[in-house]
Design a protein around this motif. Sequence first.
Motif, mmCIF file in Angstrom:
data_model
loop_
_atom_site.group_PDB
_atom_site.id
_atom_site.type_symbol
_atom_site.label_atom_id
_atom_site.label_comp_id
_atom_site.label_asym_id
_atom_site.label_seq_id
_atom_site.Cartn_x
_atom_site.Cartn_y
_atom_site.Cartn_z
ATOM 1 N N GLU A 132 7.482 34.680 44.517
ATOM 2 C CA GLU A 132 7.637 33.840 43.330
ATOM 3 C C GLU A 132 7.906 32.395 43.716
ATOM 4 O O GLU A 132 8.762 32.105 44.556
ATOM 5 N N LEU A 133 7.169 31.487 43.060
ATOM 6 C CA LEU A 133 7.332 30.052 43.241
ATOM 7 C C LEU A 133 7.995 29.457 42.010
ATOM 8 O O LEU A 133 7.796 29.935 40.898
ATOM 9 N N TYR A 134 8.765 28.405 42.201
ATOM 10 C CA TYR A 134 9.431 27.731 41.082
ATOM 11 C C TYR A 134 9.580 26.252 41.443
ATOM 12 O O TYR A 134 9.435 25.853 42.610
ATOM 13 N N SER A 135 9.896 25.423 40.478
ATOM 14 C CA SER A 135 10.097 23.995 40.722
ATOM 15 C C SER A 135 11.446 23.766 41.399
ATOM 16 O O SER A 135 12.474 24.291 40.950
ATOM 17 N N SER B 265 18.783 31.710 37.149
ATOM 18 C CA SER B 265 19.317 33.015 36.744
ATOM 19 C C SER B 265 18.217 34.026 36.411
ATOM 20 O O SER B 265 18.375 35.214 36.739
ATOM 21 N N PRO B 266 17.081 33.614 35.788
ATOM 22 C CA PRO B 266 16.027 34.625 35.574
ATOM 23 C C PRO B 266 15.502 35.203 36.884
ATOM 24 O O PRO B 266 15.192 36.404 36.958
ATOM 25 N N LEU B 267 15.424 34.365 37.914
ATOM 26 C CA LEU B 267 14.986 34.852 39.220
ATOM 27 C C LEU B 267 16.023 35.802 39.812
ATOM 28 O O LEU B 267 15.675 36.830 40.409
ATOM 29 N N VAL B 268 17.293 35.487 39.646
ATOM 30 C CA VAL B 268 18.354 36.364 40.151
ATOM 31 C C VAL B 268 18.270 37.743 39.489
ATOM 32 O O VAL B 268 18.399 38.782 40.152
#
Length: 420
Positions: free
Chosen positions: A213-216, A223-226
């Motif tokens: 998963e990539l994010y800015s 928290s959504p990634l956690v």
Amino acid sequence: MSRMTRRRMMQAMAGGAVVAGSVLPGRASAQEGPIKIGGIFPLTGAGSVFGNQNFQGVEIAVDLINDRGGIGGRKIALFKGDGHTPQAAISETSRLAAREGVRIFTGSSTSAVGMVASQEAERNGAFYWEGMAVANGFTERGFKNVFRVGLDAGGLGRPAPLYIGEALAALMKTQPKDFRIAVIAEDSAFGVDVSSAAIAEAKARGIAVVLHELYSAKTTDLSPLVLKLRSLKPDAIIATQFINDAVLLQRQMKEMRYRPPAFIGTSAGHSTLSFADAIGDDVNGIFSSSYPTDANPASLSAATQADRDEFLKRYQDKYKVVPAVQESLGFVVGMSLIRDVIGKAKGGEAADLREAALAADVPNGAYINGWGMKFDAKGQNTRAFGSVVQWQARRMVSVFPAANKLADPILVPLPGWDAR
């Protein structure tokens, strides 16, 4: 011809001789002036943590070489260029070339800065020496006078799954084929290239990748990634992050009471003292697939061990802190450029420096991080290698490979937050 005309011609000729002499590293008189090097680093703004640490390492190399007599009796003058944005990096490179007569540049801490600063140096007919920018495209542009002594993206991404396959899986009492990893990264060229290299190596070793998963990097909420990571329950997270998002993730994992059995960063945010300053003792046990912060002294030559001792003493005396990865890398960048390229070149033009760089054949163990130097045709150092370090007692300690290992790993698997 009038006396005034003759005088102006003589002044112009003398001025030209000074400019030419200012970039020749040969064994000429010190009257020619110092050898000028421009350092293009993000010294302010978001990347300033890495930029200043890199620059300070280069600065210690310059001080050491000058105290040893310089190059051919000539001292090194290091000029600062604040490349806090790509546009600023272009402007500063151009300014130092035009106003200060700088024809040799080094940098840059980030790929965004390094890509454009090196392009501007090439446009000006100057020589550019990169240490930390890892984007794979850096050496794919056909530039003649641009070299990278540091790692490409694969050099940072591969050691993490290598370490899992060769050591960490066994320490966690499982087989590599049964090991599951989540790979997360900020979405710049740095994050994309490094995480892709980690995934390719993991798949080649039969390690399952359950998430990529990539994010800015500018995000203020992970928290959504956690939540996603907690639901997937990977055996390890491999993360490519800058300092702000690296700290944010650790804090939000703690707030949400989630901790993976193992956490492996890939340099950048996980290989700077600022990371430990931000999260305190929670840093202990975290790994980073990184530039080597140190080498086993037994793998170094006597001269390199002396360089290492000098570097550590000088850095701590000057900056009142124990140097870490970025500082050590800056020192290697400075020593390799000044001693082994400028010091061996026939002259100071970019073509002379290019010839010296391509002819360099420096064995592993010649630099304080264990590296050597041998370039391929594209200008990539083939003797730069990554390592795995672990935070122990809030200091980075090399644990892999054997040539760099200084201690056994601790806290495997990571204890839960309540057990710390």
